[in-house]
Design a protein around this motif. Sequence first.
Motif, PDB file in Angstrom:
ATOM      1  N   MET A 183      34.748  34.531  51.192  1.00 13.96           N
ATOM      2  CA  MET A 183      35.126  36.018  50.431  1.00 13.96           C
ATOM      3  C   MET A 183      34.254  36.768  50.183  1.00 13.96           C
ATOM      4  N   SER A 184      32.961  36.839  51.111  1.00 10.71           N
ATOM      5  CA  SER A 184      32.274  38.005  50.434  1.00 10.71           C
ATOM      6  C   SER A 184      32.701  39.334  50.529  1.00 10.71           C
ATOM      7  N   PRO A 185      34.150  39.694  51.640  1.00 12.50           N
ATOM      8  CA  PRO A 185      33.719  41.676  51.592  1.00 12.50           C
ATOM      9  C   PRO A 185      34.626  41.292  49.836  1.00 12.50           C
ATOM     10  N   ASP A 186      36.158  40.459  49.668  1.00 10.65           N
ATOM     11  CA  ASP A 186      36.496  41.037  48.478  1.00 10.65           C
ATOM     12  C   ASP A 186      35.464  40.598  47.923  1.00 10.65           C
ATOM     13  N   ILE A 187      35.189  39.904  46.989  1.00  7.24           N
ATOM     14  CA  ILE A 187      33.781  39.713  45.844  1.00  7.24           C
ATOM     15  C   ILE A 187      34.003  41.181  44.736  1.00  7.24           C
ATOM     16  N   PRO A 188      33.206  42.022  45.695  1.00  3.72           N
ATOM     17  CA  PRO A 188      32.527  43.247  45.341  1.00  3.72           C
ATOM     18  C   PRO A 188      33.396  44.158  44.497  1.00  3.72           C
ATOM     19  N   VAL A 189      35.430  44.467  45.211  1.00  2.00           N
ATOM     20  CA  VAL A 189      36.401  45.195  44.492  1.00  2.00           C
ATOM     21  C   VAL A 189      36.984  44.452  43.780  1.00  2.00           C
ATOM     22  N   ILE A 190      36.874  42.757  43.964  1.00  2.00           N
ATOM     23  CA  ILE A 190      37.433  41.736  43.001  1.00  2.00           C
ATOM     24  C   ILE A 190      36.823  42.096  41.441  1.00  2.00           C
ATOM     25  N   ASN A 191      35.522  42.462  41.545  1.00  2.00           N
ATOM     26  CA  ASN A 191      34.705  42.667  40.242  1.00  2.00           C
ATOM     27  C   ASN A 191      35.041  44.312  39.252  1.00  2.00           C
ATOM     28  N   GLY A 192      34.904  44.451  40.817  1.00  2.00           N
ATOM     29  CA  GLY A 192      35.492  45.905  40.646  1.00  2.00           C
ATOM     30  C   GLY A 192      36.698  46.796  39.559  1.00  2.00           C
ATOM     31  N   ALA A 193      37.298  45.853  39.937  1.00  2.00           N
ATOM     32  CA  ALA A 193      38.781  45.677  39.540  1.00  2.00           C
ATOM     33  C   ALA A 193      38.633  44.871  38.760  1.00  2.00           C
ATOM     34  N   LEU A 194      38.469  43.697  37.869  1.00  2.00           N
ATOM     35  CA  LEU A 194      38.442  43.333  37.073  1.00  2.00           C
ATOM     36  C   LEU A 194      37.747  44.075  35.991  1.00  2.00           C
ATOM     37  N   ASN A 195      36.554  44.685  36.460  1.00  2.00           N
ATOM     38  CA  ASN A 195      36.101  45.702  35.103  1.00  2.00           C
ATOM     39  C   ASN A 195      36.721  46.764  34.804  1.00  2.00           C
ATOM     40  N   HIS A 196      37.270  47.081  35.455  1.00  2.00           N
ATOM     41  CA  HIS A 196      38.444  48.265  35.214  1.00  2.00           C
ATOM     42  C   HIS A 196      40.283  47.909  34.658  1.00  2.00           C
ATOM     43  N   GLY A 197      39.963  46.638  34.934  1.00  2.00           N
ATOM     44  CA  GLY A 197      41.269  46.026  33.889  1.00  2.00           C
ATOM     45  C   GLY A 197      42.446  46.100  35.120  1.00  2.00           C
ATOM     46  N   LYS A 198      41.897  46.163  36.487  1.00  2.00           N
ATOM     47  CA  LYS A 198      42.759  46.395  37.088  1.00  2.00           C
ATOM     48  C   LYS A 198      43.123  44.933  37.503  1.00  2.00           C
ATOM     49  N   SER A 199      44.572  44.873  38.972  1.00  2.00           N
ATOM     50  CA  SER A 199      44.372  44.020  39.858  1.00  2.00           C
ATOM     51  C   SER A 199      43.712  44.090  40.828  1.00  2.00           C
TER      52      SER A 199
END
Length: 433
Positions: A183-199
């Motif tokens: 999941m390492s390619p996903d995690i930075p983008v997941i965190n960015g999405a969550l921090n901006h209220g996105k899915s």
Amino acid sequence: MHLFNVLPLTAAVLHLLGRAQAKAVFAHYMVGSVNEAHVQQDIDNAIAIGLDGFALNIGDPTEPYVNTTLVSLFDYAWGKDFKLFVSMDLTASGAACTAGRSCCNGPSDYDSILSEFLGNGAYYLGPNGLPMISTFQSDGFTIDAWNASGWWSYWGNLVDGLFSWEAAWPVVGDSNSADCGSMSPDIPVINGALNHGKSYMIALSTLQYKDAYGTNLYRPGGLTLPIRMNNILGMASQLDFVEIITWNDGPESHYIGNVWPEASDSSVKYCSPQANFPHTAWQPLVTSFIAAYKTGNTMAPPTGATAIGAMWYKTLLQDATCSGATQPDGWSTGTDSLTWAVVLPAGSKGMQIRATSNGAVISTVAVNPGLNFGSPTGVQAGAQMLQLLNSAGAVVMTATGGACVASVCPAGMFNMNYQVVGLSAGGGNASCK
């Protein structure tokens, strides 16, 4: 990355989807020239395994078959607990232009499709009652570029979520087994999405092998599926959507559903997948995964079942010779392995999985309740077999009968597509065809 819920670029008025309140699992569906009976079977099969809908990949929206197939899909899905949404394949649209076919110039050419189908009762709606759209194009951005604060300031008000197609597999040539299913390619983008209220919609797939569309490559898929299932379940609370790649993309080799002959490109070099390389034996694993993802429980087989599972393997040894054929990029990362995944019910004790290649046992391991998997090496030319043994050592389920592994190329190509063979009750001798 791929965007979903894109605001209108021209006349089609689209609205943003709010944060999801119920998890949903889709399969990527290539829109081709599919007859109505096959469209109906695709939807029926997808419902049966627990999917919530299809993400409809549309490359060139001006092709005559596109509207015909969409009408069949939406008409049959209407009134069912199964939804559809448009995925604008902007990269494929550009390819159509360079190939000299009629083609679109950009997202605005999807206006007629969106105008016709956004209000359809089978279109996927979010909790606020508004439709979802995804795009299929990365424009060469890296993960860091997509996660940068500048990206969010530019795009943040335009999209409600992100989806990464490329994160589903290790990169071409990556031989590090730790990257399989990571999941390492996903995690930075997941965190960015969550921090901006996105899915975030996370990709789940098997392998990527294609000798098609001017590309010949292989990205490892041995244990990618079960490892990524485990990893997604461990982060399920942060993930609103899962998209399975794919339902029917034959040339990419990662289909789990039907690949119909009328939708296939005759210029693509791959063995008839529906007849010779069926992948439907992965479906019970997907059903179990979907249930666990939505409920937060452990993966389990249907009530009363001893187990579910499958084995898969490529039909060519790594030292195979193929006169006149070219090895795909990433060939060296392939292994002579018999990969398997088995799900056992709660309370199972003392059971084992035994893997046999050409009559020789290459692995015997204990298995426990929930999802188990392995990928022993030592595969030889000949028949492959997987057996589930009970606590007394008796064979209770067997998988065998797939294509024989060979040391030469019967199809005149370095075919890395997998044979996928499901477990069935009982014993028997190893066989191959």
